[in-house]
Design an enzyme around this catalytic site. Sequence first.
Site: not given
Ligand code: UD1
Length: 416
Positions: A22, A116, A121, A305
């Site tokens: 995914k 979710c 986020r 995850d």
């Molecule tokens: C992706 C995965 C998700 C997984 C996560 C961490 C997908 C579709 N989803 O999510 O399944 O759990 O990686 O391995 O690939 N953050 C910020 N600002 C931002 C972006 C992120 O503060 O602009 C923070 C988030 O709130 C979180 C952390 O960074 O606390 C990790 O997020 P991120 O690595 O971006 O996860 P996703 O890409 O959303």
Amino acid sequence: MSCLEVVGGNSLYGEGTIQGSKNAILPMMAAALLTKEEVLLSNCPNISDVICMIDIMKDIGVQVVKQEHNLLIHAKDILNVTIKEEYGKRMRASVILASILLAREHKVKFPYPGGCTIGARPIDLHIQALEKMNVQFQEEEKFIVGNTLGFCGADIYFSFPSVGATQQAILAGVLAKGTTRIYNAAREPEVWTLCDMLNKMGARILGAGTKCLCIEGVECLHGIEYQVPCDRIVAQTYLCAAAGCGGEITLHTDCVMQMKMVMNMLQEMGVEIKSNPNMVCCKRKGQLKNIPKVKTAVYPGFPTDMQSIFLALLSIGEGTGVVEEEIFESRYACVPELKKMGADIRIVEQCAIVKGKRKLCGADVEAKDLRGGAALILAGLEAEGITRIKGGEYILRGYESLESELGQFGAKIRWM
Ligand code: UD1
């Protein structure tokens, strides 16, 4: 609301394969829009997040044909640069299309992303990276609107190695004018795969899989056929199911090397693991022993995850185990539900303290997010009696036919 019924108490035996990933396919689908030629993605998982991405793509004028596990994407023309609010709410990963629409049409309008409910986020890192590359953003009611005269290469330093923001900056950098350097980039396998696919489409990305990426912008990309890698989280879910229920299962998959951390942890808990790069066998006969403490971390650390799924496992292990969530806040939505099944879990700040028991008991529970839902299925399989899980639609976001996939090992799961 869809409901699942899980009959507990059976050990799992057998061999199986693993669906496409995914988290890999969603950015790859976005990447397919950076060329006007056809892109064929094989091993596409049949999950609702992919369907949602297809719906968004069709809505912006892209031709998409899905046949079984093949996905043909042809973004000859893009007719519309707005991602509707309903789609943004359905799937957070839709934000990844921002860089695509800016690269192709120099404009994008997208809603604050949903997905979710696992913490706040934010998307500030995505926005900051794109702003450095010559995009101006403004807010318009519930939407964010971005405009650019064209992406320009830039040096981007991430304060945290966000997976999504790294992928966003890569997608922006491949067709940008000049060179983009990304420091403190995410090293998750799904970032590496995206770079590999883009390079095969004609991009020039160096350093994939490391903390520092260098992207030399090119004029255009071409079409490609690419196989989506297996889903490491799904594979690890199945290993944990076998560890929790007892028995012996073998998985044939290309993601074994990405699962070392979880495989080591299972071994520490007394599970027998044998593996080579294309196969992993998991066998548990005796009682599970809980590991004292584990913290979620970025790759190659313990994946966030898998955190909820491990709570279901620790709930039946011997001794006390502690899980600390370091990546997302509020990712313990499944805990009150696991408690209904007899689990002894206490949340103290970012830690879940789990006192293991020999048995859980079936109960009526509700999934609140994708991985929490998978944890409830695992708990249901481990428990005595029947567990009914509401909110099954969360599970469909990431697991393809989980009932028959786990069913082939002897698990009794059915949709009601
Ligand atoms: C992706 C995965 C998700 C997984 C996560 C961490 C997908 C579709 N989803 O999510 O399944 O759990 O990686 O391995 O690939 N953050 C910020 N600002 C931002 C972006 C992120 O503060 O602009 C923070 C988030 O709130 C979180 C952390 O960074 O606390 C990790 O997020 P991120 O690595 O971006 O996860 P996703 O890409 O959303």
